[in-house]
Enzyme design. Sequence first.
Site, PDB file in Angstrom:
ATOM      1  N   PHE A 181       9.709   3.557   1.911  1.00 11.83           N
ATOM      2  CA  PHE A 181       9.825   2.514   2.965  1.00 11.83           C
ATOM      3  C   PHE A 181      11.104   1.720   2.650  1.00 11.83           C
ATOM      4  O   PHE A 181      11.266   1.307   1.422  1.00 11.83           O
ATOM      5  CB  PHE A 181       8.622   1.593   2.794  1.00 11.83           C
ATOM      6  CG  PHE A 181       8.472   0.469   3.836  1.00 11.83           C
ATOM      7  CD1 PHE A 181       8.377   0.784   5.568  1.00 11.83           C
ATOM      8  CD2 PHE A 181       9.052  -0.613   3.874  1.00 11.83           C
ATOM      9  CE1 PHE A 181       8.263  -0.326   6.386  1.00 11.83           C
ATOM     10  CE2 PHE A 181       9.087  -1.690   4.884  1.00 11.83           C
ATOM     11  CZ  PHE A 181       8.686  -1.362   6.115  1.00 11.83           C
ATOM     12  N   ASN A 192       2.961  -6.190   1.242  1.00  7.11           N
ATOM     13  CA  ASN A 192       3.391  -5.845   2.520  1.00  7.11           C
ATOM     14  C   ASN A 192       2.764  -4.430   3.101  1.00  7.11           C
ATOM     15  O   ASN A 192       3.487  -3.585   2.658  1.00  7.11           O
ATOM     16  CB  ASN A 192       4.894  -5.791   2.843  1.00  7.11           C
ATOM     17  CG  ASN A 192       5.376  -5.287   4.125  1.00  7.11           C
ATOM     18  OD1 ASN A 192       4.782  -5.192   4.862  1.00  7.11           O
ATOM     19  ND2 ASN A 192       6.545  -4.875   4.161  1.00  7.11           N
ATOM     20  N   PRO A 193       1.451  -4.743   3.430  1.00 13.77           N
ATOM     21  CA  PRO A 193       0.800  -3.410   3.613  1.00 13.77           C
ATOM     22  C   PRO A 193       1.316  -2.755   4.891  1.00 13.77           C
ATOM     23  O   PRO A 193       1.936  -3.102   5.828  1.00 13.77           O
ATOM     24  CB  PRO A 193      -0.561  -3.685   3.679  1.00 13.77           C
ATOM     25  CG  PRO A 193      -0.614  -5.148   4.217  1.00 13.77           C
ATOM     26  CD  PRO A 193       0.660  -5.800   3.825  1.00 13.77           C
TER      27      PRO A 193
HETATM   28  N1  SAM Z   1       6.447  -3.423  -0.499  1.00 14.38           N
HETATM   29  C1  SAM Z   1       7.274  -2.450   0.008  1.00 14.38           C
HETATM   30  C2  SAM Z   1       8.244  -3.332   0.865  1.00 14.38           C
HETATM   31  O1  SAM Z   1       7.687  -4.623   1.275  1.00 14.38           O
HETATM   32  O2  SAM Z   1       9.521  -2.693   1.144  1.00 14.38           O
HETATM   33  C3  SAM Z   1       6.619  -1.269   0.646  1.00 14.38           C
HETATM   34  C4  SAM Z   1       6.086  -1.740   2.159  1.00 14.38           C
HETATM   35  S1  SAM Z   1       5.431  -0.577   2.857  1.00 14.38           S
HETATM   36  C5  SAM Z   1       5.128  -1.221   4.678  1.00 14.38           C
HETATM   37  C6  SAM Z   1       3.620  -0.088   2.473  1.00 14.38           C
HETATM   38  C7  SAM Z   1       3.628   0.655   1.156  1.00 14.38           C
HETATM   39  O3  SAM Z   1       2.144   0.789   0.936  1.00 14.38           O
HETATM   40  C8  SAM Z   1       3.775   2.107   1.255  1.00 14.38           C
HETATM   41  O4  SAM Z   1       4.761   2.186   0.192  1.00 14.38           O
HETATM   42  C9  SAM Z   1       2.769   2.880   1.279  1.00 14.38           C
HETATM   43  O5  SAM Z   1       2.964   4.217   0.428  1.00 14.38           O
HETATM   44  C10 SAM Z   1       1.670   1.934   0.300  1.00 14.38           C
HETATM   45  N2  SAM Z   1       0.454   2.010   0.730  1.00 14.38           N
HETATM   46  C11 SAM Z   1      -0.374   2.426   1.849  1.00 14.38           C
HETATM   47  N3  SAM Z   1      -1.915   2.383   1.922  1.00 14.38           N
HETATM   48  C12 SAM Z   1      -1.856   1.947   0.377  1.00 14.38           C
HETATM   49  C13 SAM Z   1      -3.096   1.774  -0.248  1.00 14.38           C
HETATM   50  N4  SAM Z   1      -4.301   1.748   0.160  1.00 14.38           N
HETATM   51  N5  SAM Z   1      -2.908   1.286  -1.752  1.00 14.38           N
HETATM   52  C14 SAM Z   1      -1.701   1.311  -2.296  1.00 14.38           C
HETATM   53  N6  SAM Z   1      -0.623   1.551  -1.580  1.00 14.38           N
HETATM   54  C15 SAM Z   1      -0.514   1.822  -0.224  1.00 14.38           C
HETATM   55  N1  GLN Z   2       7.784  -4.289  10.292  1.00 11.14           N
HETATM   56  C1  GLN Z   2       7.717  -2.757   9.879  1.00 11.14           C
HETATM   57  C2  GLN Z   2       8.557  -2.043  10.932  1.00 11.14           C
HETATM   58  O1  GLN Z   2       9.622  -2.275  11.054  1.00 11.14           O
HETATM   59  C3  GLN Z   2       6.389  -2.499   9.698  1.00 11.14           C
HETATM   60  C4  GLN Z   2       5.927  -2.588   8.265  1.00 11.14           C
HETATM   61  C5  GLN Z   2       4.570  -2.431   7.746  1.00 11.14           C
HETATM   62  O2  GLN Z   2       3.608  -1.741   8.511  1.00 11.14           O
HETATM   63  N2  GLN Z   2       4.202  -3.354   6.794  1.00 11.14           N
HETATM   64  O3  GLN Z   2       7.964  -1.293  11.635  1.00 11.14           O
END
Ligand code: SAM
Ligand code: GLN
Length: 282
Positions: free
Chosen positions: A100, A197-198
């Site tokens: 991401f 940030n899930p």
């Molecule tokens: N924290 C980073 C940022 O803000 O740029 C990445 C955010 S991205 C929206 C969500 C991340 O959560 C992804 O890398 C995904 O692989 C991970 N993820 C999704 N479900 C998860 C879970 N149940 N446990 C741990 N990681 C998870």
């Molecule tokens: N804000 C993100 C987007 O641009 C979504 C990120 C997230 O699911 N944490 O779509």
Amino acid sequence: MDTRKNVTGVERKVWDLIRELSPKLRDVTENPVLETILIVVKVLGARKEDVIAKDIIVSEKEKNIVKELVEKRASGYPLHYILGEKEFMGLPFFVEEGVFIPRPETEELVEMALDLIKRYSLRVVADVGTGSGAIGVSVAKFSGVTVFATDVSEKAVEISLKNAKRHGVLDRFVVKRGRFLEPFEKDYGKIEMILSNPPYVKKNAILPRDVLFEPSEALFAGKDGLDFYRAFFRRYNTEGKIILMEIGEDQVEKLKTILPDASFLKDTSGRYRFLYLNRRFS
Ligand code: SAM
Ligand code: GLN
């Protein structure tokens, strides 16, 4: 004076190339010229200032690579995957396909986390779903805490480690592959604050073209986008901890029913974008 020689006659001045190629990006970005410049900078390994201010000569080979990448970008492929990095909290973070790309709104979560760390002298913080390590690495960098980070993606573990090394926090950024905080079950009691940030996008949401190139497990969280929060809070006893998580802007009402004692914080543009739960100090 530029020292590159125009020997073959097919070489081009860089601004001719930028003018020729940038219109291809009009449909995918509001900054077609800037993005073309950044791609040129990447391919030439030149300084941005030099590309802008000097009419550098570009070889045929370089021109073809730039053209190919601009066309890739024109198909919606994210700029930061092409460049290989994205700035977050003033720091360059490696990113690549499968990870991401950190967003500017998440910088506000980091700022709030840094305030809380200072205010309550916190030592151990978790980052669930660390991705590139954006949250965890910058929090470790700008405070003295140790960060326990997790991600379900092996690629995220690999890239976040590279970023921790790049920013000199490898000794305080521990990342493991796994769901939620499963890899740190043994250390759960030591964690004072949980950041995340899930994924929170609804399954059938319509997203901009470039977002669709990012990993779906980073974005989608079930029909209403709340699957992550539901599963996390069902599973973990958050007594004694501070929780700060990013949320989608239309999710406050439903989250209130899942977490009646949570507060919701606004971002600088006035939208509720963060869930805050302080079960440590009240
Ligand atoms: N924290 C980073 C940022 O803000 O740029 C990445 C955010 S991205 C929206 C969500 C991340 O959560 C992804 O890398 C995904 O692989 C991970 N993820 C999704 N479900 C998860 C879970 N149940 N446990 C741990 N990681 C998870
Ligand atoms: N804000 C993100 C987007 O641009 C979504 C990120 C997230 O699911 N944490 O779509």
